[in-house]
Design a protein around this motif. Structure first.
Motif, PDB file in Angstrom:
ATOM      1  N   UNK A  14       0.822  -1.210   0.000  1.00 33.63           N
ATOM      2  CA  UNK A  14       0.000   0.000   0.000  1.00 33.63           C
ATOM      3  C   UNK A  14       0.856   1.261   0.000  1.00 33.63           C
ATOM      4  N   UNK A  15       1.841   1.330   0.869  1.00 34.47           N
ATOM      5  CA  UNK A  15       2.686   2.529   0.951  1.00 34.47           C
ATOM      6  C   UNK A  15       3.468   2.708  -0.355  1.00 34.47           C
ATOM      7  N   UNK A  16       3.921   1.615  -0.939  1.00 38.29           N
ATOM      8  CA  UNK A  16       4.573   1.668  -2.250  1.00 38.29           C
ATOM      9  C   UNK A  16       3.636   2.309  -3.277  1.00 38.29           C
ATOM     10  N   UNK A  17       2.381   1.852  -3.306  1.00 34.57           N
ATOM     11  CA  UNK A  17       1.418   2.369  -4.276  1.00 34.57           C
ATOM     12  C   UNK A  17       1.034   3.826  -3.988  1.00 34.57           C
ATOM     13  N   UNK A 128      -8.011   7.583  -3.161  1.00 29.85           N
ATOM     14  CA  UNK A 128      -8.306   6.286  -2.529  1.00 29.85           C
ATOM     15  C   UNK A 128      -7.041   5.659  -1.959  1.00 29.85           C
ATOM     16  N   UNK A 129      -5.935   5.692  -2.713  1.00 34.88           N
ATOM     17  CA  UNK A 129      -4.694   5.120  -2.187  1.00 34.88           C
ATOM     18  C   UNK A 129      -4.151   5.942  -1.029  1.00 34.88           C
ATOM     19  N   UNK A 130      -4.325   7.233  -1.061  1.00 37.06           N
ATOM     20  CA  UNK A 130      -3.887   8.059   0.071  1.00 37.06           C
ATOM     21  C   UNK A 130      -4.674   7.689   1.322  1.00 37.06           C
ATOM     22  N   UNK A 131      -5.978   7.514   1.159  1.00 35.82           N
ATOM     23  CA  UNK A 131      -6.800   7.052   2.285  1.00 35.82           C
ATOM     24  C   UNK A 131      -6.360   5.701   2.790  1.00 35.82           C
ATOM     25  N   UNK A 132      -6.010   4.819   1.858  1.00 42.20           N
ATOM     26  CA  UNK A 132      -5.519   3.503   2.255  1.00 42.20           C
ATOM     27  C   UNK A 132      -4.196   3.620   3.017  1.00 42.20           C
ATOM     28  N   UNK A 136      -3.753   1.941   6.614  1.00 43.84           N
ATOM     29  CA  UNK A 136      -2.815   0.868   6.981  1.00 43.84           C
ATOM     30  C   UNK A 136      -1.839   1.319   8.062  1.00 43.84           C
ATOM     31  N   UNK A 137      -1.490   2.590   8.069  1.00 46.28           N
ATOM     32  CA  UNK A 137      -0.625   3.079   9.140  1.00 46.28           C
ATOM     33  C   UNK A 137      -1.373   3.092  10.467  1.00 46.28           C
TER      34      UNK A 137
END
Length: 145
Positions: A14-17, A128-132, A136-137
């Motif tokens: 997730x952080x990679x993306x 959406x990825x920023x929210x993810x 996850x953090x």
């Protein structure tokens, strides 16, 4: 697979993306307009081939580990894992329904319409990825408590 290892793999993907999608949105896609229409289709075809090797595995790992985390939520975070999986589904749908078709059009011919649609609709995935990433953090913090 132990839950903590699954979480770590998931966080990495997730952080990679998150980093990659912001790079794409702020740097990579804006540079598309500087390539030139006569060279763009060849560039776009190469871009699609090469990007798939970077994005595909990370997205697949994120999806698989996201499903596992819903089944085995860390730190009693069932709601967060379901929200996370929902965001993954949104990202995949946005990718399939908006990004891929725009890229396919651009691989045939550069048009301002297809280019602007790609950049504008990519904000869905970026947000959406920023929210993810935040999600996850948060899961990691809860696991560390």
């Amino acid at each position: 697979m132990p839950e903590k290892l699954t979480l770590l793999i998931h966080v990495f993907a997730t952080v990679f993306m998150v980093g990659l999608i912001w790079f794409v949105q702020i740097v990579h896609y804006p540079l598309f307009s500087k390539i030139g229409a006569d060279q763009f289709t060849a560039y776009e075809k190469l871009h699609q081939q090469m990007t798939t090797w970077v994005v595909g595995p990370a997205m697949l790992i994120e999806l698989v580990t996201g499903v596992i985390l819903v089944k085995y939520p860390p730190a009693e975070s069932t709601t967060l894992t379901w929200i996370g999986l929902g965001l993954i589904v949104l990202i995949w749908i946005s990718t399939a329904a908006l990004s891929v078709p725009a890229h396919n059009l651009l691989a045939i011919e550069y048009t301002d319409t297809a280019y602007h649609k790609l950049v504008a609709t990519n904000w869905i995935r970026t947000i959406a990825w920023s929210g993810r990433g935040i999600l996850v953090l948060t899961l990691v913090c809860r696991t560390m408590e």
